[in-house]
Design a protein around this motif. Structure first.
Motif, PDB file in Angstrom:
ATOM      1  N   VAL A 145      -0.797  15.792   1.844  1.00  0.00           N
ATOM      2  CA  VAL A 145       0.063  14.667   1.487  1.00  0.00           C
ATOM      3  C   VAL A 145       0.305  13.767   2.703  1.00  0.00           C
ATOM      4  CG1 VAL A 145       2.387  14.014   0.727  1.00  0.00           C
ATOM      5  CG2 VAL A 145       1.168  15.860  -0.427  1.00  0.00           C
ATOM      6  N   ILE A 146       0.537  14.371   3.869  1.00  0.00           N
ATOM      7  CA  ILE A 146       0.737  13.574   5.084  1.00  0.00           C
ATOM      8  C   ILE A 146      -0.517  12.756   5.394  1.00  0.00           C
ATOM      9  CG2 ILE A 146       1.069  13.696   7.581  1.00  0.00           C
ATOM     10  CD1 ILE A 146       2.914  16.087   7.115  1.00  0.00           C
ATOM     11  N   LEU A 147      -1.674  13.399   5.300  1.00  0.00           N
ATOM     12  CA  LEU A 147      -2.933  12.688   5.557  1.00  0.00           C
ATOM     13  C   LEU A 147      -3.116  11.534   4.588  1.00  0.00           C
ATOM     14  CD1 LEU A 147      -5.699  12.406   6.923  1.00  0.00           C
ATOM     15  CD2 LEU A 147      -6.593  14.076   5.307  1.00  0.00           C
ATOM     16  N   LEU A 148      -2.870  11.797   3.307  1.00  0.00           N
ATOM     17  CA  LEU A 148      -3.047  10.749   2.302  1.00  0.00           C
ATOM     18  C   LEU A 148      -2.061   9.607   2.531  1.00  0.00           C
ATOM     19  CD1 LEU A 148      -4.553   9.902  -0.261  1.00  0.00           C
ATOM     20  CD2 LEU A 148      -2.779  11.033  -1.592  1.00  0.00           C
ATOM     21  N   LEU A 149      -0.831   9.955   2.870  1.00  0.00           N
ATOM     22  CA  LEU A 149       0.176   8.931   3.124  1.00  0.00           C
ATOM     23  C   LEU A 149      -0.231   8.027   4.275  1.00  0.00           C
ATOM     24  CD1 LEU A 149       3.012   7.613   3.054  1.00  0.00           C
ATOM     25  CD2 LEU A 149       3.802   9.506   4.480  1.00  0.00           C
ATOM     26  N   PRO A 193       0.797  -1.225   0.000  1.00  0.00           N
ATOM     27  CA  PRO A 193       0.000   0.000   0.000  1.00  0.00           C
ATOM     28  C   PRO A 193       0.837   1.286   0.000  1.00  0.00           C
ATOM     29  CG  PRO A 193      -1.034  -1.600   1.437  1.00  0.00           C
ATOM     30  CD  PRO A 193       0.290  -2.188   1.012  1.00  0.00           C
ATOM     31  N   VAL A 194       1.925   1.305   0.766  1.00  0.00           N
ATOM     32  CA  VAL A 194       2.733   2.529   0.793  1.00  0.00           C
ATOM     33  C   VAL A 194       3.363   2.774  -0.573  1.00  0.00           C
ATOM     34  CG1 VAL A 194       4.941   1.527   1.554  1.00  0.00           C
ATOM     35  CG2 VAL A 194       4.355   3.861   2.182  1.00  0.00           C
ATOM     36  N   THR A 195       3.698   1.711  -1.288  1.00  0.00           N
ATOM     37  CA  THR A 195       4.266   1.864  -2.630  1.00  0.00           C
ATOM     38  C   THR A 195       3.245   2.496  -3.575  1.00  0.00           C
ATOM     39  OG1 THR A 195       5.695  -0.058  -2.302  1.00  0.00           O
ATOM     40  CG2 THR A 195       5.296   0.628  -4.577  1.00  0.00           C
ATOM     41  N   LEU A 196       2.013   2.031  -3.503  1.00  0.00           N
ATOM     42  CA  LEU A 196       0.968   2.558  -4.384  1.00  0.00           C
ATOM     43  C   LEU A 196       0.698   4.028  -4.092  1.00  0.00           C
ATOM     44  CD1 LEU A 196      -1.061   2.064  -6.601  1.00  0.00           C
ATOM     45  CD2 LEU A 196      -2.668   1.207  -4.902  1.00  0.00           C
ATOM     46  N   ILE A 197       0.563   4.382  -2.814  1.00  0.00           N
ATOM     47  CA  ILE A 197       0.312   5.771  -2.441  1.00  0.00           C
ATOM     48  C   ILE A 197       1.473   6.654  -2.888  1.00  0.00           C
ATOM     49  CG2 ILE A 197       0.086   7.360  -0.492  1.00  0.00           C
ATOM     50  CD1 ILE A 197      -2.483   5.893  -1.168  1.00  0.00           C
ATOM     51  N   ALA A 198       2.699   6.175  -2.674  1.00  0.00           N
ATOM     52  CA  ALA A 198       3.870   6.960  -3.068  1.00  0.00           C
ATOM     53  C   ALA A 198       3.913   7.166  -4.578  1.00  0.00           C
ATOM     54  CB  ALA A 198       5.141   6.268  -2.577  1.00  0.00           C
ATOM     55  N   GLU A 199       3.530   6.135  -5.342  1.00  0.00           N
ATOM     56  CA  GLU A 199       3.511   6.273  -6.800  1.00  0.00           C
ATOM     57  C   GLU A 199       2.451   7.278  -7.246  1.00  0.00           C
ATOM     58  OE1 GLU A 199       3.011   2.348  -8.349  1.00  0.00           O
ATOM     59  OE2 GLU A 199       5.124   1.805  -8.096  1.00  0.00           O
ATOM     60  N   MET A 240      10.748   5.124  -0.837  1.00  0.00           N
ATOM     61  CA  MET A 240       9.623   4.333  -0.324  1.00  0.00           C
ATOM     62  C   MET A 240       9.832   3.947   1.144  1.00  0.00           C
ATOM     63  SD  MET A 240       7.500   4.125  -2.852  1.00  0.00           S
ATOM     64  CE  MET A 240       7.425   4.162  -4.642  1.00  0.00           C
ATOM     65  N   ASP A 241      11.035   3.496   1.475  1.00  0.00           N
ATOM     66  CA  ASP A 241      11.305   3.095   2.861  1.00  0.00           C
ATOM     67  C   ASP A 241      11.137   4.279   3.817  1.00  0.00           C
ATOM     68  OD1 ASP A 241      11.780   0.523   2.059  1.00  0.00           O
ATOM     69  OD2 ASP A 241      13.971   0.710   2.067  1.00  0.00           O
ATOM     70  N   ASP A 242      11.555   5.465   3.361  1.00  0.00           N
ATOM     71  CA  ASP A 242      11.382   6.658   4.195  1.00  0.00           C
ATOM     72  C   ASP A 242       9.894   6.942   4.412  1.00  0.00           C
ATOM     73  OD1 ASP A 242      14.085   7.229   4.529  1.00  0.00           O
ATOM     74  OD2 ASP A 242      14.195   8.342   2.653  1.00  0.00           O
ATOM     75  N   PHE A 243       9.100   6.813   3.347  1.00  0.00           N
ATOM     76  CA  PHE A 243       7.665   7.068   3.468  1.00  0.00           C
ATOM     77  C   PHE A 243       7.032   6.115   4.489  1.00  0.00           C
ATOM     78  CE2 PHE A 243       7.260  10.479   0.841  1.00  0.00           C
ATOM     79  CZ  PHE A 243       5.990  10.710   0.349  1.00  0.00           C
ATOM     80  N   LYS A 244       7.427   4.860   4.462  1.00  0.00           N
ATOM     81  CA  LYS A 244       6.882   3.899   5.418  1.00  0.00           C
ATOM     82  C   LYS A 244       7.320   4.257   6.837  1.00  0.00           C
ATOM     83  CE  LYS A 244       4.887   0.263   7.072  1.00  0.00           C
ATOM     84  NZ  LYS A 244       3.453   0.382   7.417  1.00  0.00           N
ATOM     85  N   ARG A 245       8.578   4.612   6.990  1.00  0.00           N
ATOM     86  CA  ARG A 245       9.094   4.983   8.316  1.00  0.00           C
ATOM     87  C   ARG A 245       8.380   6.229   8.830  1.00  0.00           C
ATOM     88  NH1 ARG A 245      13.113   8.470   9.369  1.00  0.00           N
ATOM     89  NH2 ARG A 245      13.824   8.451   7.182  1.00  0.00           N
ATOM     90  N   TRP A 246       8.173   7.217   7.954  1.00  0.00           N
ATOM     91  CA  TRP A 246       7.471   8.414   8.377  1.00  0.00           C
ATOM     92  C   TRP A 246       6.031   8.104   8.770  1.00  0.00           C
ATOM     93  CZ3 TRP A 246       9.319  11.289   3.381  1.00  0.00           C
ATOM     94  CH2 TRP A 246      10.674  11.645   3.530  1.00  0.00           C
ATOM     95  N   SER A 247       5.378   7.283   7.970  1.00  0.00           N
ATOM     96  CA  SER A 247       3.988   6.926   8.243  1.00  0.00           C
ATOM     97  C   SER A 247       3.866   6.235   9.596  1.00  0.00           C
ATOM     98  CB  SER A 247       3.449   6.021   7.133  1.00  0.00           C
ATOM     99  OG  SER A 247       2.123   5.649   7.388  1.00  0.00           O
TER     100      SER A 247
END
Length: 260
Positions: free
Chosen positions: A93-97, A1-7, A16-23
């Motif tokens: 963007v934070i909310l969507l992530l 899911p984080v990959t899809l949202i990031a794309e 991508m790994d940063d986005f997951k860690r931030w989330s």
């Protein structure tokens, strides 16, 4: 899911790994056991700062070079009377992530846990894939990824004999409603893939119904359609499951499996 949202947002694959860690950091920092502590000491402030700085840098790049992604669309929407400020775009963007990643990730994790605990239900889905949509809805009802919501009362009202005054903050517990015997019958606490779980509240309700519900259902169906053929040959390494440190979000932090 984080990959899809990031794309969808147009984020580089290497982040991508940063986005997951931030989330994960936003969830534990805002709704975990350390939420009342100093955000600097817990690292929550650092996570928010790092994520905000990155998103602002993306916004600035999209202003110069728009792309075929959602951040570019949001940046272009900053023009005109109903303009969005930079912080508006950052918060969106934070909310969507967080909303688009944590919920679906935990839906898939909770489904995997439930299927491993109920091999008879796993066998039924493997034998009849028409049960797959019902499986997703039953997991949403049985083990809701979002446990509760906050609402502010707009007018005086009486609920179950108790007066609730306008301006009060109430916390409807969606997970409890999703197992209410008055709605689901005496077997409300059981996991059944052939149940008709229509009417569950896992996606909220009314004006606040989840805008990403269709995407979450599609992602979960695709993931589980692949997983149900793999799970019969897998066992959990441990009977205990460590759950996310959050009063709001429910799901396993990890689920280690081994060959059966």
């Amino acid at each position: 899911p984080v990959t899809l949202i990031a794309e969808i947002l147009g984020v580089e694959a290497e982040r991508m790994d940063d986005f997951k860690r931030w989330s994960d950091g936003v969830i534990t920092g805002s709704s975990g056991s350390g939420r009342g502590l100093d955000p600097i000491e817990t690292g929550f402030a650092a996570v928010l700062g790092e994520m905000t700085r990155y998103i602002v840098s993306v916004i600035e790049r999209r202003e110069r070079e728009p792309g075929d992604d959602l951040i570019s669309v949001l940046v272009q929407a900053r023009e005109g009377d109903a303009s969005l400020s930079t912080i508006d775009v950052v918060m969106f963007v934070i909310l969507l992530l967080v909303a688009g990643n944590e919920t679906t990730t935990n839906l898939i994790g909770n489904a995997t846990c439930a299927l491993l605990r109920h091999p008879d239900q796993l066998a039924r889905v493997r034998a009849d894939r028409s049960l797959m949509p019902g499986l997703v809805e039953e997991v949403l009802r049985y083990d809701s990824p979002i446990q509760l919501v906050f609402r502010r009362v707009t007018r005086d009202v009486e609920i179950a004999g108790r007066r609730v005054e306008a301006g009060s903050v109430v916390i409807p517990v969606l997970a409890s409603a999703n197992r209410d015997e008055r709605k689901w019958g005496a077997d409300a606490a059981e996991f059944r893939v052939d149940r008709n779980p229509q009417g569950h509240l896992a996606f909220g309700f009314g004006n606040h119904f989840c805008l990403g519900a269709s995407l979450a259902r599609m992602e979960a169906r695709l993931a589980l359609d692949a997983l149900v053929d793999l799970l019969p040959a897998r066992v959990r390494r441990s009977e205990s499951v460590e759950f996310i440190d959050s009063f709001l979000v429910r799901g396993p932090t990890k689920l280690e499996l081994a060959a059966a």
